[in-house]
Design an enzyme around this catalytic site. Structure first.
Site, PDB file in Angstrom:
ATOM      1  N   ARG A  71     -12.199   6.891   9.557  1.00  0.00           N
ATOM      2  CA  ARG A  71     -10.909   7.536   9.850  1.00  0.00           C
ATOM      3  C   ARG A  71     -10.702   8.573   8.748  1.00  0.00           C
ATOM      4  O   ARG A  71     -10.805   8.239   7.562  1.00  0.00           O
ATOM      5  CB  ARG A  71      -9.770   6.517   9.811  1.00  0.00           C
ATOM      6  CG  ARG A  71      -8.383   7.181   9.926  1.00  0.00           C
ATOM      7  CD  ARG A  71      -7.262   6.286   9.397  1.00  0.00           C
ATOM      8  NE  ARG A  71      -7.076   5.082  10.167  1.00  0.00           N
ATOM      9  CZ  ARG A  71      -6.555   3.957   9.653  1.00  0.00           C
ATOM     10  NH1 ARG A  71      -6.184   3.900   8.381  1.00  0.00           N
ATOM     11  NH2 ARG A  71      -6.414   2.896  10.400  1.00  0.00           N
ATOM     12  N   ASP A 118      -8.321   0.557   5.006  1.00  0.00           N
ATOM     13  CA  ASP A 118      -7.555   1.699   4.508  1.00  0.00           C
ATOM     14  C   ASP A 118      -8.083   2.092   3.135  1.00  0.00           C
ATOM     15  O   ASP A 118      -8.638   1.257   2.413  1.00  0.00           O
ATOM     16  CB  ASP A 118      -6.074   1.326   4.345  1.00  0.00           C
ATOM     17  CG  ASP A 118      -5.330   1.266   5.677  1.00  0.00           C
ATOM     18  OD1 ASP A 118      -5.900   1.635   6.711  1.00  0.00           O
ATOM     19  OD2 ASP A 118      -4.156   0.845   5.653  1.00  0.00           O
TER      20      ASP A 118
END
Ligand code: FAD
Length: 309
Positions: free
Chosen positions: A186, A134
């Protein structure tokens, strides 16, 4: 300033207040946090994942937590991420793992963080699985990219990928650079409170940049996860992949657990890969605050549950 920007700023500021933190941490699960958090234990999360898998949804599991302050906590966080892979294997879950580097000690010592990250990616490789790193607030973006590149080189794009945020001015360049290394990315809009000096202040620009960088990454043949609940973004992705004959293996949609569940299932029905981000753990408060900040309606939902028995 637009209402949604003002709401976001206010919620993130109030959420940082100690009194609020203590209150919500003690009562939040009862107040509705469980709509967004799969439980406080990995075993509870595994139950949720199984159900999602049975509906054709892929999952990425996140043990919530960020900015640890001791070496012991950082090592324990890495141990827990490794345990997630064991549980995925044991229960044959269709899931991978998402992690945050500040949870692995990034702010204590980047080398400690790297050692923890290395152990996790090594485990992902052992199970032929995948870790998604992340991305957090702008001061740690560069160091996160640097550590990502080291594990990417060592273990390969099949086992580790990164997240980048379309609200940052720098991201287009990062996407181009990481694209040359074949990185799996992502793309998200970005969830932190950032100054105008580093991030687009207007939603319109953030959205435009999102579509632009997704197109760049897909066109260069790299795996792209489109992580958004925004129907306009999803429609534009569908149009773009169709027009450019991009195969279904090269991209997937991703959304958060508890957000737009109907749309998630609709995309599965249409034949798209759809991965749900499933967080669990005791330190769910900062994650929960960001979800409230994203949408005033979520705040109302929590307020309503305050008055229910
Ligand atoms: P928005 O423009 O915020 O919203 C579009 C529409 O989606 C809204 O009108 C509403 O209908 C719906 N919606 C959006 N959010 C919510 C919500 N919370 N509840 C209910 N409805 C909602 N951010 C990071 O900074 N780093 C990360 O590593 C990161 N990882 C993520 C992983 C996944 C799988 C996802 C889906 C998001 C992640 N985010 C991350 C958060 C992201 O940056 C955004 O803050 C968040 O996704 C909201 O933006 P949006 O694209 O959904 O669109």
């Amino acid at each position: 300033m637009a209402f949604d920007q003002l709401w976001r700023k206010t919620v993130l500021t109030v959420a940082a207040n100690k009194v609020v933190t203590n209150f919500v941490s003690n009562y939040g699960m009862r107040l509705g946090a469980k709509r967004f958090i799969a439980g406080e234990s990995l075993e509870q999360a595994a139950e949720v994942v199984k159900k999602l898998n049975n509906e054709g949804l892929l999952v990425t599991i996140d043990h919530v937590g960020e900015s640890v302050t001791t070496k012991t906590e950082a090592i324990e966080a890495a141990d827990e991420a490794i345990r997630i892979f064991d549980i995925i294997d044991k229960y044959k879950l269709n899931a991978n793992v998402s992690i945050k580097l500040t949870q692995l000690g990034l702010k204590i010592d980047p080398e400690l963080c790297y050692d923890n990250l290395d152990r996790i990616v090594e485990t992902a490789k052992k199970y032929n699985n995948f870790v998604r790193i992340d991305i957090e607030d702008s001061p740690v973006v560069q160091i996160t990219i640097d550590l990502f590149k080291r594990v990417l080189k060592k273990y390969g794009k099949e086992h580790v990928g990164l997240v980048l945020q379309s609200y940052l001015y720098r991201t287009e360049n990062d996407v181009r650079e990481l694209g040359k290394l074949g990185a799996s990315l992502r793309i998200v809009k970005g969830a932190y409170k950032e100054p105008e000096s580093v991030a687009f202040p207007l939603k319109k620009d953030v959205d435009e940049n999102f579509n632009k960088i997704v197109a760049i990454h897909l066109k260069s043949g790299n795996f792209t996860a489109i992580a958004s609940h925004d129907e306009k973004i999803i429609e534009e992705t569908k149009r773009f992949v169709k027009e450019n004959n991009i195969s279904n293996d090269l991209f997937e949609f991703q959304m958060l657990y508890g957000v737009r569940s109907g749309l998630q299932r609709q995309l599965v029905k249409e034949g798209y890969k759809m991965r749900v981000y499933v967080p669990y753990g005791k330190e769910w408060y900062p994650y929960f605050s960001r979800r409230i900040a994203e949408r005033p309606a979520n705040g109302l939902l929590i307020l309503k549950s305050l008055f229910k028995s």
